[in-house]
Scaffold this motif. Structure first.
Motif, PDB file in Angstrom:
ATOM      1  N   HIS A 241       1.006  -1.360   0.051  1.00 58.15           N
ATOM      2  CA  HIS A 241       0.088   0.016  -0.143  1.00 58.15           C
ATOM      3  C   HIS A 241       0.853   1.377   0.105  1.00 58.15           C
ATOM      4  O   HIS A 241       2.060   1.271   0.510  1.00 58.15           O
ATOM      5  CB  HIS A 241      -1.169   0.060   1.334  1.00 58.15           C
ATOM      6  CG  HIS A 241      -1.671  -0.940   1.250  1.00 58.15           C
ATOM      7  ND1 HIS A 241      -2.793  -1.382   0.462  1.00 58.15           N
ATOM      8  CD2 HIS A 241      -2.004  -2.149   2.388  1.00 58.15           C
ATOM      9  CE1 HIS A 241      -3.452  -2.347   0.696  1.00 58.15           C
ATOM     10  NE2 HIS A 241      -3.159  -2.837   1.898  1.00 58.15           N
ATOM     11  N   THR A 242       0.351   2.283  -0.460  1.00 57.27           N
ATOM     12  CA  THR A 242       1.146   3.521  -0.195  1.00 57.27           C
ATOM     13  C   THR A 242       0.923   3.996   1.409  1.00 57.27           C
ATOM     14  O   THR A 242      -0.037   3.653   1.884  1.00 57.27           O
ATOM     15  CB  THR A 242       0.492   4.708  -1.199  1.00 57.27           C
ATOM     16  OG1 THR A 242      -0.981   4.601  -1.074  1.00 57.27           O
ATOM     17  CG2 THR A 242       0.765   4.445  -2.685  1.00 57.27           C
ATOM     18  N   ALA A 243       1.832   4.729   1.867  1.00 57.98           N
ATOM     19  CA  ALA A 243       1.780   5.126   3.002  1.00 57.98           C
ATOM     20  C   ALA A 243       0.564   5.811   3.659  1.00 57.98           C
ATOM     21  O   ALA A 243       0.318   5.714   4.830  1.00 57.98           O
ATOM     22  CB  ALA A 243       2.999   5.894   3.412  1.00 57.98           C
ATOM     23  N   ASP A 244      -0.146   6.584   2.874  1.00 55.97           N
ATOM     24  CA  ASP A 244      -1.322   7.410   3.309  1.00 55.97           C
ATOM     25  C   ASP A 244      -2.528   6.168   3.255  1.00 55.97           C
ATOM     26  O   ASP A 244      -3.429   6.758   3.981  1.00 55.97           O
ATOM     27  CB  ASP A 244      -1.955   8.404   2.053  1.00 55.97           C
ATOM     28  CG  ASP A 244      -2.310   7.726   0.601  1.00 55.97           C
ATOM     29  OD1 ASP A 244      -1.361   6.799   0.403  1.00 55.97           O
ATOM     30  OD2 ASP A 244      -3.009   8.047   0.069  1.00 55.97           O
ATOM     31  N   GLN A 245      -2.349   5.159   2.813  1.00 57.91           N
ATOM     32  CA  GLN A 245      -3.128   3.993   3.152  1.00 57.91           C
ATOM     33  C   GLN A 245      -2.960   3.228   4.546  1.00 57.91           C
ATOM     34  O   GLN A 245      -3.765   2.014   4.645  1.00 57.91           O
ATOM     35  CB  GLN A 245      -3.492   3.382   2.101  1.00 57.91           C
ATOM     36  CG  GLN A 245      -4.019   3.957   0.717  1.00 57.91           C
ATOM     37  CD  GLN A 245      -5.546   4.602   1.221  1.00 57.91           C
ATOM     38  OE1 GLN A 245      -6.319   3.747   1.470  1.00 57.91           O
ATOM     39  NE2 GLN A 245      -5.696   5.605   1.036  1.00 57.91           N
ATOM     40  N   VAL A 246      -1.673   3.408   4.770  1.00 60.58           N
ATOM     41  CA  VAL A 246      -1.414   2.593   6.253  1.00 60.58           C
ATOM     42  C   VAL A 246      -1.098   3.587   7.369  1.00 60.58           C
ATOM     43  O   VAL A 246      -0.062   4.538   7.275  1.00 60.58           O
ATOM     44  CB  VAL A 246      -0.074   1.605   5.950  1.00 60.58           C
ATOM     45  CG1 VAL A 246       0.408   1.033   7.124  1.00 60.58           C
ATOM     46  CG2 VAL A 246      -0.301   0.687   4.532  1.00 60.58           C
ATOM     47  N   GLN A 247      -1.810   3.795   8.293  1.00 60.07           N
ATOM     48  CA  GLN A 247      -2.005   4.788   9.207  1.00 60.07           C
ATOM     49  C   GLN A 247      -1.582   4.107  10.678  1.00 60.07           C
ATOM     50  O   GLN A 247      -2.252   3.123  10.837  1.00 60.07           O
ATOM     51  CB  GLN A 247      -2.969   5.838   9.406  1.00 60.07           C
ATOM     52  CG  GLN A 247      -3.200   6.479   7.909  1.00 60.07           C
ATOM     53  CD  GLN A 247      -2.256   7.523   7.837  1.00 60.07           C
ATOM     54  OE1 GLN A 247      -2.528   8.685   8.305  1.00 60.07           O
ATOM     55  NE2 GLN A 247      -1.140   7.251   6.934  1.00 60.07           N
ATOM     56  N   ILE A 248      -0.725   4.634  11.717  1.00 58.60           N
ATOM     57  CA  ILE A 248      -0.607   4.016  12.959  1.00 58.60           C
ATOM     58  C   ILE A 248      -1.146   5.009  14.007  1.00 58.60           C
ATOM     59  O   ILE A 248      -1.137   6.036  13.913  1.00 58.60           O
ATOM     60  CB  ILE A 248       0.968   3.767  13.324  1.00 58.60           C
ATOM     61  CG1 ILE A 248       1.592   3.057  12.089  1.00 58.60           C
ATOM     62  CG2 ILE A 248       1.269   3.520  14.544  1.00 58.60           C
ATOM     63  CD1 ILE A 248       3.181   3.057  12.069  1.00 58.60           C
ATOM     64  N   PHE A 249      -1.958   4.336  14.950  1.00 61.94           N
ATOM     65  CA  PHE A 249      -2.613   4.958  15.991  1.00 61.94           C
ATOM     66  C   PHE A 249      -2.104   4.584  17.360  1.00 61.94           C
ATOM     67  O   PHE A 249      -1.930   3.513  17.559  1.00 61.94           O
ATOM     68  CB  PHE A 249      -4.136   4.864  15.861  1.00 61.94           C
ATOM     69  CG  PHE A 249      -4.745   5.286  14.673  1.00 61.94           C
ATOM     70  CD1 PHE A 249      -5.161   6.636  14.455  1.00 61.94           C
ATOM     71  CD2 PHE A 249      -4.619   4.574  13.447  1.00 61.94           C
ATOM     72  CE1 PHE A 249      -5.677   6.939  12.993  1.00 61.94           C
ATOM     73  CE2 PHE A 249      -5.211   4.770  12.294  1.00 61.94           C
ATOM     74  CZ  PHE A 249      -5.668   6.132  12.244  1.00 61.94           C
TER      75      PHE A 249
END
Length: 585
Positions: free
Chosen positions: A41-49
């Motif tokens: 995935h591109t990084a904008d589609q993988v997010q960490i919380f």
């Protein structure tokens, strides 16, 4: 090494992404790094919380005022046999090309030995009796048996704790005819009664652990699976309750001898904590591994680590048709609720963090899915308190000690001699305690309201020191610990008062524990893969150290994340993990 990784404590209401990773500890950061660098995935589609204001989970390296080196409040070392963590830190050397070195992460980390010190100098203080840690071996070398104040069985007398653990494990393994026939060549009794060696690799242990049978006809546990026996039960049966007390005390960790799964304890005791194990750490602080992963992920456009955002719940019942799940976050800075929509959820979280989520949602609801509820509780949460203490000089040098740890049955249990700043002689000691039985002893002191008062130091201004006010141990705790340090080291050693402390209680939410251990009676072989995708119909995954077969190690978190990524996200095994390296069940 850049530890100023940008964290976003804001919100982006109705954010739509492919994969939401909950937890910015090592398994969450590794998952994000692999998904993005593998071009899944591109990084904008993988997010960490993460609900914390820092990344790294249970890794936390700190520099104390007046000292120009790192101390560790969380995980602090790795084994060179742990290939993923070793390669991420040290880089990849292709087979047959020793001169070639390929860095994997963009940040350069400096691997350094984690010295365990000289056992002829390091102390053991048990039942008010003081030993050097190698006194057992010294006695054995002249055909004598070291007497202690433990009333051991005649055939256990004279063994050090390491040797006695090995003897128990050897005897139980070789009493099972199937193990003796199939693996006997790798389970070796040496030339003396004290020498045992185990050449079993992780694959061998995974073959043995579910099948191993306890074969002792006079025991109440005869013919039971070792997997179903608690380690305390088994040790007592083998060497008496007094033998158990000796092993629990002299071994240095109550957490190793609690009543956890005996089959899982065996490889752990002869591999991770036996004499002669090679440890390393990172000169820039062990949490550098977390920052290096985060920075490699953050290098990609659209990457974001949302800090101070707490996951409250997630649901499938929502109006956005393009995404499977709606996640509800509480932004802790503004106390505002916001939503994120995702098609995959990775809960990179330990047991307590999972239990703090909404247990009534479709995924955790015990009436709809009792199996996940049971399996989340398949591990014991092991408390860990750590206190770093800064002294004006390395007072332990007068005992000839330069590194390593001393062990005692006092509630402090261990102290590590961490290092000295060559410029000013300021020195750091880790009082590492509060594992299992001693938790309530320290909890009563750590909850007191009066904090330790920092003292001016020749190389640290009071202003610098006062910046650490909120992490000081309590005055009572420091006073008690100083008493125990003086008792452990003896009246001949003058121990000055510390000028600063740094206290961390990993039992506090959301962590709930410093590390984890499998309960007896659970089929670890089944639970580990189950946790990586608990519901076959849902794209929801759980990974991390807690549900691994290397609990307490960063490598356990990496192995679980790597298997999850290969099995459910279609990622290929990275070129830098050797084909022969076994990732476990």
């Amino acid at each position: 090494m850049n530890k100023n990784t940008p964290l976003n404590s804001g919100m982006s209401p109705d954010l739509k992404i492919e994969t939401a990773i909950i937890g910015a500890g090592t398994s969450g950061l590794y998952t994000a790094y692999r998904l993005v660098t593998d071009k899944k995935h591109t990084a904008d589609q993988v997010q960490i919380f993460d609900m914390n204001s820092k990344l790294g989970g249970r890794l936390e390296s700190v520099v104390m005022p007046g000292m120009n080196f790192w101390g560790e409040l969380g995980g602090m070392r790795y084994l060179t046999s742990q290939k993923i963590v070793t390669t991420l830190i040290e880089g990849y050397v292709p087979p047959g090309e020793p001169g070639k070195h390929i860095p994997i992460l963009k940040d350069i980390m400096t691997p350094v030995p984690f010295p365990m010190g000289d056992p002829s100098k390091l102390l053991m203080y048990l039942r008010k009796e003081r030993f050097k840690q190698d006194d057992w071996n010294v006695a054995q070398a002249v055909d004598k048996k070291l007497p202690t104040r433990y009333y051991l069985n005649e055939n256990d007398f004279g063994f050090s704790s390491d040797q006695l653990f090995n003897k128990i494990i050897y005897d139980v393994l070789m009493a099972d005819p199937w193990v003796a026939e199939n693996f006997g060549k790798k389970i070796i009794k040496g030339s003396t009664i004290y020498d045992y060696s185990f050449e079993l690799d992780s694959r061998d242990w995974d073959d043995i652990k579910p099948k191993l049978v306890y074969n002792f006809p006079n025991s109440p546990y005869d013919k039971r699976k070792v997997n179903d026996l608690g380690f305390w039960n088994l040790i007592k049966d083998q060497v008496s309750q007094e033998g158990y007390e000796f092993l629990a005390n002299a071994g240095g960790y109550y957490s190793n001898t609690i009543n956890w799964n005996s089959a899982e304890a065996f490889p752990y005791m002869v591999g991770d904590f036996s004499a002669g194990t090679i440890y390393k750490t990172i000169e820039e602080g062990y949490d550098s591994i977390a920052y290096a992963l985060a920075n490699s992920y953050m290098d990609n456009e659209g990457a974001c680590i949302w800090s101070e955002n707490k996951l409250v719940t997630f649901t499938k019942e929502h109006s956005v048709k393009t995404h499977k799940y709606q996640l509800t976050f509480l932004n802790l800075k503004t106390n505002s609720i916001w939503h994120v929509y995702a098609n995959n959820i990775v809960l990179a979280m330990p047991r307590r963090s999972l239990e703090l989520l909404d247990q009534n949602n479709f995924f955790f609801n015990v009436n709809e899915n009792s199996v996940i509820n049971k399996n989340i509780r398949s591990v014991i949460m092991e408390p860990a308190f750590k206190i770093l203490m800064g002294f004006e000089y390395p007072w332990w040098k007068e005992l000839g000690i330069d590194s390593g740890h001393s062990i005692t049955d006092l509630p402090m249990r261990q102290c590590y001699y961490f290092g000295t700043d060559p410029e000013n002689q300021n020195s750091m000691l880790l009082g590492s305690y509060g594992d299992m039985e001693t938790e309530t002893f320290w909890k009563a002191l750590s909850d007191d309201k009066v904090l330790f008062e920092v003292k001016p130091n020749k190389s640290a201004s009071l202003k610098e020191l006062h910046q650490l006010n909120d992490v000081q141990a309590t005055k009572l705790m420091v006073g008690e610990l100083m008493n125990q340090l003086r008792e452990l080291h003896g009246a001949d050693v003058t121990i000055p008062e510390p000028y600063v402390t740094y206290f961390k209680d990993w039992t506090d939410d959301p962590f709930g524990a410093g590390y984890h251990a499998w309960k007896a009676g659970y089929s670890v072989k089944n639970v580990m893969p189950y946790m990586r995708k608990p519901d076959t119909n849902e794209q929801i995954h759980i990974c991390g150290e807690a549900y691994s077969d290397q609990q307490g190690w960063v490598e356990g978190a990496f192995c679980e994340a790597e298997k999850m990524l290969q099995e459910y996200f279609g990622l290929d095994r990275p070129f830098w993990i050797p084909e022969t390296y076994y990732l476990g069940w």
